[in-house]
Design an enzyme around this catalytic site. Structure first.
Site, PDB file in Angstrom:
ATOM      1  N   LYS A 116       0.807  -1.217   0.000  1.00 57.68           N
ATOM      2  CA  LYS A 116       0.000   0.000   0.000  1.00 57.68           C
ATOM      3  C   LYS A 116       0.840   1.266   0.000  1.00 57.68           C
ATOM      4  O   LYS A 116       0.394   2.304  -0.470  1.00 57.68           O
ATOM      5  CB  LYS A 116      -0.981  -0.038   1.175  1.00 57.68           C
ATOM      6  CG  LYS A 116      -1.995  -1.177   0.979  1.00 57.68           C
ATOM      7  CD  LYS A 116      -2.746  -1.491   2.238  1.00 57.68           C
ATOM      8  CE  LYS A 116      -4.017  -0.719   2.316  1.00 57.68           C
ATOM      9  NZ  LYS A 116      -4.849  -1.174   3.449  1.00 57.68           N
ATOM     10  N   GLU A 200      -1.347   7.207   8.363  1.00 58.09           N
ATOM     11  CA  GLU A 200      -2.204   8.115   7.595  1.00 58.09           C
ATOM     12  C   GLU A 200      -2.958   9.027   8.551  1.00 58.09           C
ATOM     13  O   GLU A 200      -3.339   8.610   9.647  1.00 58.09           O
ATOM     14  CB  GLU A 200      -3.252   7.318   6.796  1.00 58.09           C
ATOM     15  CG  GLU A 200      -2.811   6.906   5.424  1.00 58.09           C
ATOM     16  CD  GLU A 200      -3.853   6.103   4.673  1.00 58.09           C
ATOM     17  OE1 GLU A 200      -3.509   5.579   3.617  1.00 58.09           O
ATOM     18  OE2 GLU A 200      -5.008   5.975   5.135  1.00 58.09           O
ATOM     19  N   HIS A 235     -13.846  -1.978   9.949  1.00 55.90           N
ATOM     20  CA  HIS A 235     -13.252  -1.546   8.677  1.00 55.90           C
ATOM     21  C   HIS A 235     -13.544  -2.513   7.538  1.00 55.90           C
ATOM     22  O   HIS A 235     -12.828  -2.546   6.546  1.00 55.90           O
ATOM     23  CB  HIS A 235     -11.733  -1.323   8.799  1.00 55.90           C
ATOM     24  CG  HIS A 235     -11.365  -0.423   9.928  1.00 55.90           C
ATOM     25  ND1 HIS A 235     -11.730   0.903   9.964  1.00 55.90           N
ATOM     26  CD2 HIS A 235     -10.698  -0.667  11.087  1.00 55.90           C
ATOM     27  CE1 HIS A 235     -11.280   1.437  11.081  1.00 55.90           C
ATOM     28  NE2 HIS A 235     -10.664   0.510  11.786  1.00 55.90           N
ATOM     29  N   ARG A 292      -8.038  -7.649  -7.675  1.00 51.78           N
ATOM     30  CA  ARG A 292      -8.840  -8.881  -7.768  1.00 51.78           C
ATOM     31  C   ARG A 292     -10.296  -8.510  -7.976  1.00 51.78           C
ATOM     32  O   ARG A 292     -10.662  -7.346  -7.978  1.00 51.78           O
ATOM     33  CB  ARG A 292      -8.718  -9.646  -6.453  1.00 51.78           C
ATOM     34  CG  ARG A 292      -9.160  -8.769  -5.280  1.00 51.78           C
ATOM     35  CD  ARG A 292      -9.191  -9.501  -3.974  1.00 51.78           C
ATOM     36  NE  ARG A 292      -9.184  -8.601  -2.847  1.00 51.78           N
ATOM     37  CZ  ARG A 292     -10.258  -8.043  -2.292  1.00 51.78           C
ATOM     38  NH1 ARG A 292     -11.459  -8.274  -2.803  1.00 51.78           N
ATOM     39  NH2 ARG A 292     -10.153  -7.249  -1.242  1.00 51.78           N
TER      40      ARG A 292
HETATM   41  P1  ADP Z   1      -7.995  -2.739   3.794  1.00 47.15           P
HETATM   42  O1  ADP Z   1      -6.840  -3.014   2.896  1.00 47.15           O
HETATM   43  O2  ADP Z   1      -7.944  -3.480   5.057  1.00 47.15           O
HETATM   44  O3  ADP Z   1      -9.298  -2.813   3.046  1.00 47.15           O
HETATM   45  P2  ADP Z   1      -8.198   0.155   3.581  1.00 47.15           P
HETATM   46  O4  ADP Z   1      -6.993   1.027   3.502  1.00 47.15           O
HETATM   47  O5  ADP Z   1      -8.931  -0.086   2.312  1.00 47.15           O
HETATM   48  O6  ADP Z   1      -7.781  -1.218   4.248  1.00 47.15           O
HETATM   49  O7  ADP Z   1      -9.195   0.752   4.671  1.00 47.15           O
HETATM   50  C1  ADP Z   1     -10.327   0.036   5.089  1.00 47.15           C
HETATM   51  C2  ADP Z   1     -11.310   0.982   5.756  1.00 47.15           C
HETATM   52  O8  ADP Z   1     -10.721   1.608   6.899  1.00 47.15           O
HETATM   53  C3  ADP Z   1     -11.784   2.143   4.888  1.00 47.15           C
HETATM   54  O9  ADP Z   1     -12.871   1.803   4.058  1.00 47.15           O
HETATM   55  C4  ADP Z   1     -12.172   3.179   5.937  1.00 47.15           C
HETATM   56  O10 ADP Z   1     -13.432   2.896   6.499  1.00 47.15           O
HETATM   57  C5  ADP Z   1     -11.127   2.965   7.014  1.00 47.15           C
HETATM   58  N1  ADP Z   1      -9.952   3.850   6.779  1.00 47.15           N
HETATM   59  C6  ADP Z   1      -8.795   3.510   6.199  1.00 47.15           C
HETATM   60  N2  ADP Z   1      -7.928   4.561   6.157  1.00 47.15           N
HETATM   61  C7  ADP Z   1      -8.572   5.591   6.738  1.00 47.15           C
HETATM   62  C8  ADP Z   1      -8.208   6.964   7.033  1.00 47.15           C
HETATM   63  N3  ADP Z   1      -6.997   7.439   6.725  1.00 47.15           N
HETATM   64  N4  ADP Z   1      -9.125   7.735   7.666  1.00 47.15           N
HETATM   65  C9  ADP Z   1     -10.334   7.256   8.004  1.00 47.15           C
HETATM   66  N5  ADP Z   1     -10.724   5.991   7.778  1.00 47.15           N
HETATM   67  C10 ADP Z   1      -9.869   5.152   7.142  1.00 47.15           C
HETATM   68  P1  ADP Z   2     -13.712  -6.331  -0.648  1.00 40.95           P
HETATM   69  O1  ADP Z   2     -13.763  -7.323  -1.750  1.00 40.95           O
HETATM   70  O2  ADP Z   2     -14.822  -5.391  -0.698  1.00 40.95           O
HETATM   71  O3  ADP Z   2     -12.409  -5.629  -0.474  1.00 40.95           O
HETATM   72  P2  ADP Z   2     -13.141  -7.380   1.925  1.00 40.95           P
HETATM   73  O4  ADP Z   2     -12.243  -6.231   2.192  1.00 40.95           O
HETATM   74  O5  ADP Z   2     -14.113  -7.754   2.974  1.00 40.95           O
HETATM   75  O6  ADP Z   2     -13.998  -7.145   0.629  1.00 40.95           O
HETATM   76  O7  ADP Z   2     -12.227  -8.611   1.543  1.00 40.95           O
HETATM   77  C1  ADP Z   2     -12.702  -9.653   0.716  1.00 40.95           C
HETATM   78  C2  ADP Z   2     -12.342 -10.971   1.275  1.00 40.95           C
HETATM   79  O8  ADP Z   2     -10.972 -11.223   1.194  1.00 40.95           O
HETATM   80  C3  ADP Z   2     -12.714 -11.142   2.696  1.00 40.95           C
HETATM   81  O9  ADP Z   2     -13.129 -12.462   2.806  1.00 40.95           O
HETATM   82  C4  ADP Z   2     -11.415 -10.874   3.459  1.00 40.95           C
HETATM   83  O10 ADP Z   2     -11.376 -11.607   4.652  1.00 40.95           O
HETATM   84  C5  ADP Z   2     -10.397 -11.361   2.470  1.00 40.95           C
HETATM   85  N1  ADP Z   2      -9.166 -10.588   2.380  1.00 40.95           N
HETATM   86  C6  ADP Z   2      -9.039  -9.336   1.911  1.00 40.95           C
HETATM   87  N2  ADP Z   2      -7.756  -8.970   1.874  1.00 40.95           N
HETATM   88  C7  ADP Z   2      -7.035 -10.019   2.325  1.00 40.95           C
HETATM   89  C8  ADP Z   2      -5.635 -10.265   2.503  1.00 40.95           C
HETATM   90  N3  ADP Z   2      -4.700  -9.366   2.192  1.00 40.95           N
HETATM   91  N4  ADP Z   2      -5.266 -11.460   2.998  1.00 40.95           N
HETATM   92  C9  ADP Z   2      -6.200 -12.376   3.291  1.00 40.95           C
HETATM   93  N5  ADP Z   2      -7.512 -12.213   3.124  1.00 40.95           N
HETATM   94  C10 ADP Z   2      -7.932 -11.056   2.650  1.00 40.95           C
END
Ligand code: ADP
Ligand code: ADP
Ligand code: MG
Length: 502
Positions: A116, A200, A235, A292
């Protein structure tokens, strides 16, 4: 096009991909772990192979075993789905080295966007707005603390290799920093085998808006509009919709172009998603790219008419995209509710057991992508996502009414699901008004009245059922239409018991 494809996944997603394969005349090969022997994806596939015991590290994540099954059965490609090996660049490389096609981006794109901090650096270079913070991981506690102070609290600690909401910690001041830093590192290490953390600025009450990308090997890249995924717990998303309420045609154009610019710079191929956060003033910031298929892809399919899994397979087979950016316009409104085996009233605690009875909703504008059936066992080993309920309608209001109707029809007995939670959201005035942020669940206290006092709840359930039955009889007599605002669980169980005795 391929003749045979192996699906390296389980549950509702494996079923989804098998269906796309069958529509394209492709034979589908399933893999399964020991407890998944009787699962729906195994029954629906043309061939199915055991890959190991329950823990995913010994079965679904066994890269060499999965590849050797594909080779043995004569499959030409592997679809990774989401989760498991979907965002593993090394796996994508091994698949290609074994002479198979990986249905997804090239290994280099997965590696680059999977980190990231690298993705943030790329966005910065391309002048796509990013959330203020670090663009390289920090492992030293002192340096991290100093950086947090410079950025200004509140901040989020996030895992560079993160996904699925894991490794994210909120820090409001210096006193919270130490324990949050350790917790974030530990969680990242155990979830991803990588404890690199970055920082962040914490965006207050944002909305989660993301853009679906499709790109072919010939370099054609389009976006398939946005999705809003602000209804989240831990999240992680629970409800998604498209189009997004705050996205005007002008904002859509700017954000969509930014998403396509990023995908092109990463030489991206196949389906992917660029995630953004949006603040109350309509400013947007790049969050991350998911390399993906996304869980919530069906809402995009509903409003664009494009089958994303078929497109993934066509792109992997070398075909070029038929659709042009100018042709992609949103039609109507779609909403998805994730049906998880979780007790929302008890803090979304996972629920396991046998599904004793199942009725999945249907009817005009309703799609139920399910990985379960009556009689199947739900185990604690995997993700709690059982199914997804998607509705489409001409307007957002009509889609909410339709979702509420479908949720009221949905019957799952034997385990807890988050269906009651979804019904409450559909009934919520702020949700209907489109006034949502990622804090919606806490702010609206959607489930807090549940699970506090079981005895009281039981008494309330009995009295409300008696009241409800009487009301239904009365309203059926007076209006000719019964008010189905809550589900008649007691009546349904009573009827099932009578039937079982016969
Ligand atoms: P992941 O890889 O686990 O999906 P993300 O970076 O996409 O992580 O963040 C997942 C969620 O966490 C976001 O949809 C948001 O709700 C919250 N989030 C992440 N970064 C921030 C931020 N800088 N400020 C506020 N909320 C955040
Ligand atoms: P989205 O497809 O909207 O990003 P999620 O953030 O909930 O949905 O992630 C999709 C699925 O993949 C979930 O089942 C989550 O547990 C899994 N997942 C997401 N990122 C990872 C990762 N980096 N390693 C393992 N499992 C992951
Ligand atoms: Mg994310």
């Amino acid at each position: 096009m391929f003749r045979k494809v192996l699906i390296a996944n389980r549950g509702e997603l494996a079923v989804r991909v098998i269906r796309a394969c069958h529509e394209l005349g492709i034979e589908a090969v399933a893999i399964y772990s020991e407890p998944d022997r009787t699962s729906l994806h195994v029954q629906m596939a043309d061939e199915a192979y055991l890959v190991g015991p329950a823990p995913s590290v010994e079965s679904y994540l066994k890269q060499d075993r999965v590849i050797s099954v594909a080779n043995k059965t004569g499959a030409e490609a592997i679809h990774p789905g989401y989760g498991f090996l979907a965002e593993n660049g090394e796996f994508a490389r091994k698949v290609e080295e074994a002479g198979l096609k990986f249905v997804g981006p090239r290994a280099e794109s997965i590696k680059m966007m999977g980190d990231k901090t690298q993705a943030r650096a790329l966005a910065k270079r391309l002048k796509v707005p990013t959330i203020p913070g670090t663009v390289r991981p920090i492992s030293d506690h002192e340096e991290a603390l100093k950086t947090a102070q410079d950025i200004g609290y509140p901040i989020l600690l996030k895992a560079a290799a993160g996904g699925g909401g894991k490794g994210i910690r909120l820090v409001r001041d210096d006193s919270e920093f130490g324990s949050a830093f350790r917790a974030s590192q530990n969680e990242a290490r155990s979830a991803f085998g990588d404890d690199r953390i970055y920082i962040e600025k914490y965006i207050q009450k944002p909305r989660h808006i993301e853009f679906q990308i499709l790109a072919d090997r010939q370099g054609n890249t389009v976006h398939l509009l946005e999705r809003e995924c602000s209804i989240q717990r831990r999240h992680q998303k629970l409800i998604e919709e498209s189009p997004a309420v705050p996205v005007t045609p002008k904002i859509r154009k700017t954000m969509g172009e930014a998403a396509v610019r990023l995908a092109k710079a990463a030489k991206y191929e196949n389906a992917g998603t660029i995630e953004f956060l949006m603040d109350g003033n309509g400013n947007f910031y790049f969050l991350e790219m998911n390399t993906r298929l996304q869980v919530e892809h069906p809402v995009t399919e509903a409003i664009t008419g494009i089958d994303l899994v078929k497109e993934q397979l066509r792109i992997a087979a070398g075909e070029s995209l038929q659709v042009k950016q100018g042709d992609i316009q949103p039609k109507g409104h779609a909403i998805e509710c994730r049906i998880c085996a979780e007790d929302a009233g008890a803090g979304f605690m996972p629920s396991t057991g046998k599904i004793e009875y199942l009725f999945e909703p249907n009817g005009n504008g309703v799609r139920c992508d399910s990985g379960i059936y009556a009689g199947v066992q739900v185990y604690p080993y995997y993700d709690p996502l059982l199914a997804k309920l998607i509705v489409w309608a001409a307007t957002r209001d009509e889609a909410i009414d339709r979702m509420r109707r479908a949720l009221n029809e949905y019957q799952v007995y034997g385990i807890e699901t988050c269906i009651p939670f979804h019904i409450r959201v559909m009934d919520n005035e702020r949700f209907r008004a489109g006034e949502i942020t990622t804090h919606f669940i806490e702010q609206e206290k959607i489930m807090t009245s549940d699970g506090e006092d079981e005895a009281l709840n039981f008494a309330c359930a009995v009295s409300s059922t008696l009241h409800h039955t009487a009301e239904n009889k009365r309203s059926a007599l007076t209006n000719g239409v019964a008010n189905r605002s809550s589900r008649d669980n007691w009546k349904m169980i009573g009827r099932m018991e009578v039937l079982n005795k016969q």
